[in-house]
Scaffold this active site. Structure first.
Site, mmCIF file in Angstrom:
data_model
loop_
_atom_site.group_PDB
_atom_site.id
_atom_site.type_symbol
_atom_site.label_atom_id
_atom_site.label_comp_id
_atom_site.label_asym_id
_atom_site.label_seq_id
_atom_site.Cartn_x
_atom_site.Cartn_y
_atom_site.Cartn_z
ATOM 1 N N PRO A 76 51.741 28.672 49.622
ATOM 2 C CA PRO A 76 52.717 29.592 50.214
ATOM 3 C C PRO A 76 53.744 30.088 49.203
ATOM 4 O O PRO A 76 54.391 31.107 49.432
ATOM 5 C CB PRO A 76 53.407 28.754 51.297
ATOM 6 C CG PRO A 76 52.519 27.594 51.553
ATOM 7 C CD PRO A 76 51.731 27.361 50.297
ATOM 8 N N GLU A 86 50.546 17.881 52.020
ATOM 9 C CA GLU A 86 51.799 18.620 51.787
ATOM 10 C C GLU A 86 51.690 19.543 50.562
ATOM 11 O O GLU A 86 52.684 20.110 50.125
ATOM 12 C CB GLU A 86 52.970 17.656 51.608
ATOM 13 C CG GLU A 86 53.434 17.013 52.908
ATOM 14 C CD GLU A 86 53.756 18.025 54.002
ATOM 15 O OE1 GLU A 86 54.446 19.020 53.723
ATOM 16 O OE2 GLU A 86 53.275 17.828 55.130
ATOM 17 N N ARG A 115 33.914 42.714 49.897
ATOM 18 C CA ARG A 115 33.633 44.049 50.466
ATOM 19 C C ARG A 115 34.000 45.181 49.507
ATOM 20 O O ARG A 115 33.564 46.312 49.687
ATOM 21 C CB ARG A 115 34.295 44.226 51.831
ATOM 22 C CG ARG A 115 35.786 44.296 51.811
ATOM 23 C CD ARG A 115 36.346 44.091 53.208
ATOM 24 N NE ARG A 115 35.911 45.114 54.146
ATOM 25 C CZ ARG A 115 36.368 46.358 54.168
ATOM 26 N NH1 ARG A 115 37.275 46.740 53.299
ATOM 27 N NH2 ARG A 115 35.927 47.225 55.056
ATOM 28 N N ASP A 140 39.936 52.867 53.611
ATOM 29 C CA ASP A 140 40.603 51.747 54.279
ATOM 30 C C ASP A 140 42.116 51.829 54.115
ATOM 31 O O ASP A 140 42.614 52.415 53.153
ATOM 32 C CB ASP A 140 40.150 50.403 53.679
ATOM 33 C CG ASP A 140 38.831 49.934 54.258
ATOM 34 O OD1 ASP A 140 38.395 50.494 55.274
ATOM 35 O OD2 ASP A 140 38.251 49.011 53.675
#
Ligand code: SAM
Length: 227
Positions: free
Chosen positions: A89, A116, A153, A168
Site C-alpha cells: 500500500p 502485516e 491485455r 479504453d
C-alpha cells in the site's frame, strides 16, 4: 514473449483467473507466460517459516527477509533483466500509465506480501514498489492479478481489433471511455440516445467525445471534492 513471475505463498490463487478469457488466450498463444515461485520453498528452518514477530512489539507477523530475498534472487537468476515489483500500500499508485510501462518490458516479477507486510530490509532488493490503491488487501495476490490482467491485455496482438485497447479509458490523456449501448433500443423505458441510431458518423463521434469529456470532468470533480 512477455514473461511474468509471481513470488507468492499462494500460487493456487492464480490458476483459475489466468485460465479465463484474455489472459488465458494470451498464454495459450505464447504471447505471455506467468510462472509462480513459492516463497516457502526458500525457507531454511525445519518448520519452513516465512514470517516472524516484529521487533518493538505490535500485532501480527512480518515476512522474514531471508526466504523472500532468496526467492527474489532466484527470480533474477531465472530472468536477469526482470523488473522486480513489491506490492505494498505504500507504493506508487498503479495506473494505466504504469500498465503501459510494464507491457513494454520483457519481464516483471511481482512480489506478494501477507501478514502485516515485509521486513523493511527487503525493499533494498526490489526495483519498484506498487500500490493497487488506498485500501488494504489481505495479501498481494489480488493486486498482482490485477496488474497481470491490465498488462497482458496491452501486449501486442493480444486484443483483436474489435476489442482494441486504444479506445479504453485512461489511454488518451487520461480521458474516460464514453457510454456504450447495445440492443434492445428501449430497456425498461430507457432509450438509446437518438444520435447513435442516426447513422451520422460525424455526429456520433462528436457525441462520444463530448460524453467522454463530460464524464472525465465529473469524475475529476468527484475526486477533488473528496480530497
Ligand atoms: N500492514 C500493511 C500496511 O498497513 O501497509 C498492510 C499489510 S497487508 C495486510 C498484506 C500484504 O497485502 C502487503 O504486504 C501487500 O503485499 C498486500 N497489499 C495490501 N494492500 C495492498 C495494496 N493496496 N496494494 C498492493 N498490495 C497490497
Amino acid at each position: 514473449m512477455f514473461h511474468a513471475q509471481v513470488l507468492t505463498l499462494f500460487p493456487e490463487f492464480f490458476s483459475s483467473p489466468l485460465a479465463c478469457s484474455i489472459p488465458s488466450r494470451a498464454i495459450a498463444a505464447g504471447q505471455a507466460r506467468v510462472d509462480c515461485i513459492q516463497i516457502r520453498d526458500f525457507a531454511t528452518d525445519k518448520h519452513r517459516s516465512v514470517d516472524d514477530a516484529p521487533y518493538g512489539g505490535g500485532p501480527g507477523m512480518l515476512m522474514k527477509p531471508e526466504p523472500v530475498v532468496a526467492a527474489i534472487r532466484e527470480a533474477r537468476r531465472r530472468i536477469p533483466s526482470t523488473h522486480v515489483v513489491m506490492l505494498t500500500p505504500s507504493g506508487r499508485p498503479f495506473t494505466q500509465e504504469v500498465a503501459l510501462e510494464y507491457a513494454a518490458l520483457d519481464s516483471i516479477t511481482l512480489l506478494c506480501g501477507r501478514y502485516e507486510g515485509f521486513d523493511e530490509r527487503i525493499c533494498a532488493d526490489v526495483d519498484a514498489q506498487l500500490s493497487l490503491g488506498d485500501y488494504v488487501l489481505s495479501g498481494g495476490e489480488p493486486a498482482a492479478l490485477s496488474v497481470l490482467d491490465a498488462v497482458i491485455r496491452l501486449l501486442p496482438g493480444v486484443l483483436g481489433s474489435s476489442e482494441s485497447a486504444v479506445l479504453d479509458s485512461f489511454t488518451e490523456d487520461g480521458i474516460l471511455d464514453w457510454p456504450h449501448y447495445t440492443r434492445p433500443e428501449i430497456f425498461e423505458g430507457r432509450s438509446v440516445p437518438k444520435v447513435l441510431l442516426s447513422g451520422n458518423h460525424q455526429a456520433i463521434e462528436a457525441w462520444r467525445k463530448s460524453e467522454s469529456q463530460a464524464r472525465s470532468k465529473a469524475r475529476l470533480r468527484a475526486v477533488l471534492s473528496h480530497s
